[in-house]
Design a protein around this motif. Structure first.
Motif, PDB file in Angstrom:
ATOM      1  N   THR A  84      43.750  48.691  18.873  1.00  0.00           N
ATOM      2  CA  THR A  84      42.390  48.105  19.392  1.00  0.00           C
ATOM      3  C   THR A  84      41.846  47.714  18.071  1.00  0.00           C
ATOM      4  O   THR A  84      42.103  48.152  16.958  1.00  0.00           O
ATOM      5  CB  THR A  84      41.291  49.395  19.957  1.00  0.00           C
ATOM      6  OG1 THR A  84      41.275  50.309  19.069  1.00  0.00           O
ATOM      7  CG2 THR A  84      41.733  49.540  21.123  1.00  0.00           C
ATOM      8  N   THR A  98      42.132  44.034  20.270  1.00  0.00           N
ATOM      9  CA  THR A  98      42.963  42.974  20.133  1.00  0.00           C
ATOM     10  C   THR A  98      42.619  41.822  19.476  1.00  0.00           C
ATOM     11  O   THR A  98      43.321  41.383  18.935  1.00  0.00           O
ATOM     12  CB  THR A  98      43.200  42.760  21.873  1.00  0.00           C
ATOM     13  OG1 THR A  98      43.280  43.689  22.655  1.00  0.00           O
ATOM     14  CG2 THR A  98      44.167  41.526  21.715  1.00  0.00           C
ATOM     15  N   ASP A 105      49.965  45.081  26.905  1.00  0.00           N
ATOM     16  CA  ASP A 105      49.276  46.375  27.655  1.00  0.00           C
ATOM     17  C   ASP A 105      49.314  47.388  26.733  1.00  0.00           C
ATOM     18  O   ASP A 105      48.864  48.288  27.370  1.00  0.00           O
ATOM     19  CB  ASP A 105      49.953  46.584  28.987  1.00  0.00           C
ATOM     20  CG  ASP A 105      51.613  46.806  28.744  1.00  0.00           C
ATOM     21  OD1 ASP A 105      52.076  46.426  27.705  1.00  0.00           O
ATOM     22  OD2 ASP A 105      52.196  47.520  29.472  1.00  0.00           O
ATOM     23  N   ASN A 147      47.393  46.903  23.856  1.00  0.00           N
ATOM     24  CA  ASN A 147      46.265  46.384  23.257  1.00  0.00           C
ATOM     25  C   ASN A 147      45.187  46.420  23.883  1.00  0.00           C
ATOM     26  O   ASN A 147      45.177  46.371  25.127  1.00  0.00           O
ATOM     27  CB  ASN A 147      46.617  44.973  22.657  1.00  0.00           C
ATOM     28  CG  ASN A 147      47.534  45.052  21.230  1.00  0.00           C
ATOM     29  OD1 ASN A 147      47.106  45.124  20.174  1.00  0.00           O
ATOM     30  ND2 ASN A 147      48.616  44.662  21.506  1.00  0.00           N
ATOM     31  N   ALA A 148      43.884  46.631  23.293  1.00  0.00           N
ATOM     32  CA  ALA A 148      42.700  46.524  24.139  1.00  0.00           C
ATOM     33  C   ALA A 148      41.543  46.016  23.496  1.00  0.00           C
ATOM     34  O   ALA A 148      41.469  46.070  22.346  1.00  0.00           O
ATOM     35  CB  ALA A 148      42.347  47.868  24.545  1.00  0.00           C
ATOM     36  N   ASP A 187      38.099  41.724  29.068  1.00  0.00           N
ATOM     37  CA  ASP A 187      39.593  41.282  29.331  1.00  0.00           C
ATOM     38  C   ASP A 187      39.636  39.735  29.011  1.00  0.00           C
ATOM     39  O   ASP A 187      40.624  39.052  28.506  1.00  0.00           O
ATOM     40  CB  ASP A 187      39.660  41.173  30.863  1.00  0.00           C
ATOM     41  CG  ASP A 187      40.331  42.616  31.436  1.00  0.00           C
ATOM     42  OD1 ASP A 187      40.639  43.556  30.417  1.00  0.00           O
ATOM     43  OD2 ASP A 187      40.039  42.772  32.826  1.00  0.00           O
ATOM     44  N   HIS A 230      40.616  39.768  25.201  1.00  0.00           N
ATOM     45  CA  HIS A 230      41.855  40.166  25.048  1.00  0.00           C
ATOM     46  C   HIS A 230      43.018  39.053  25.652  1.00  0.00           C
ATOM     47  O   HIS A 230      43.614  38.758  24.765  1.00  0.00           O
ATOM     48  CB  HIS A 230      42.110  41.529  25.914  1.00  0.00           C
ATOM     49  CG  HIS A 230      43.551  41.860  26.118  1.00  0.00           C
ATOM     50  ND1 HIS A 230      44.060  42.627  25.176  1.00  0.00           N
ATOM     51  CD2 HIS A 230      44.319  41.952  26.997  1.00  0.00           C
ATOM     52  CE1 HIS A 230      45.291  43.047  25.621  1.00  0.00           C
ATOM     53  NE2 HIS A 230      45.403  42.443  26.800  1.00  0.00           N
TER      54      HIS A 230
END
Length: 135
Positions: free
Chosen positions: A72, A74, A97, A99-100, A104, A107
């Motif tokens: 984290t 992203t 999937d 990374n965050a 959304d 990201h």
């Protein structure tokens, strides 16, 4: 780090957010760390900026040419490290999937830009399949 914006007290909170003491003692307890595993501390938004982290030299010394980016946030540290890894000549894969980001759209925009201009974006399943195929 952030002192000029938030003051010394807030800067210290940011600096110690990942804990203090030896790195091995700050790693998630359910994560198995092997004696040969490389452990470094990132002290900037990127793990690849000269003078801020030994990671590029450590990886090169081990003849590692591919970097997987997971974490984290992203569109902040992950993207910065990924771009810098590419600049250092590493084949760089952002694990989509793993990374965050806060949202959304942030990201996904980062993954799209990275894929179009800098490196590869794969799922965890794809990465594991690639590792298995190369073993």
């Amino acid at each position: 780090m952030k002192t000029e914006f938030y003051g010394p007290d807030a800067a210290e909170v940011f600096r110690t957010a990942g804990g203090t003491g030896p790195i091995a003692e700050r790693i998630w307890p359910d994560l198995t760390v092997h004696p040969a595993d490389l452990q470094v501390e990132k002290t900037a938004a990127t793990a690849f900026f000269p003078g801020r982290c030994s990671l590029p030299d450590d990886l090169s010394a081990r003849a590692i040419d591919t970097v997987l980016i997971a974490g984290t946030v992203t569109n902040v540290c992950c993207e910065t490290s990924a771009r810098d890894a590419t600049t250092h000549g590493f084949r760089t894969i952002m694990v989509a999937d793993a990374n965050a980001a806060r949202r959304d759209d942030e990201h996904n925009a980062t993954l799209h830009t990275f894929y179009r201009s800098f490196g590869d974006v794969r799922s965890t399943e794809d990465v594991l399949d690639m590792i298995k195929a190369s073993s």
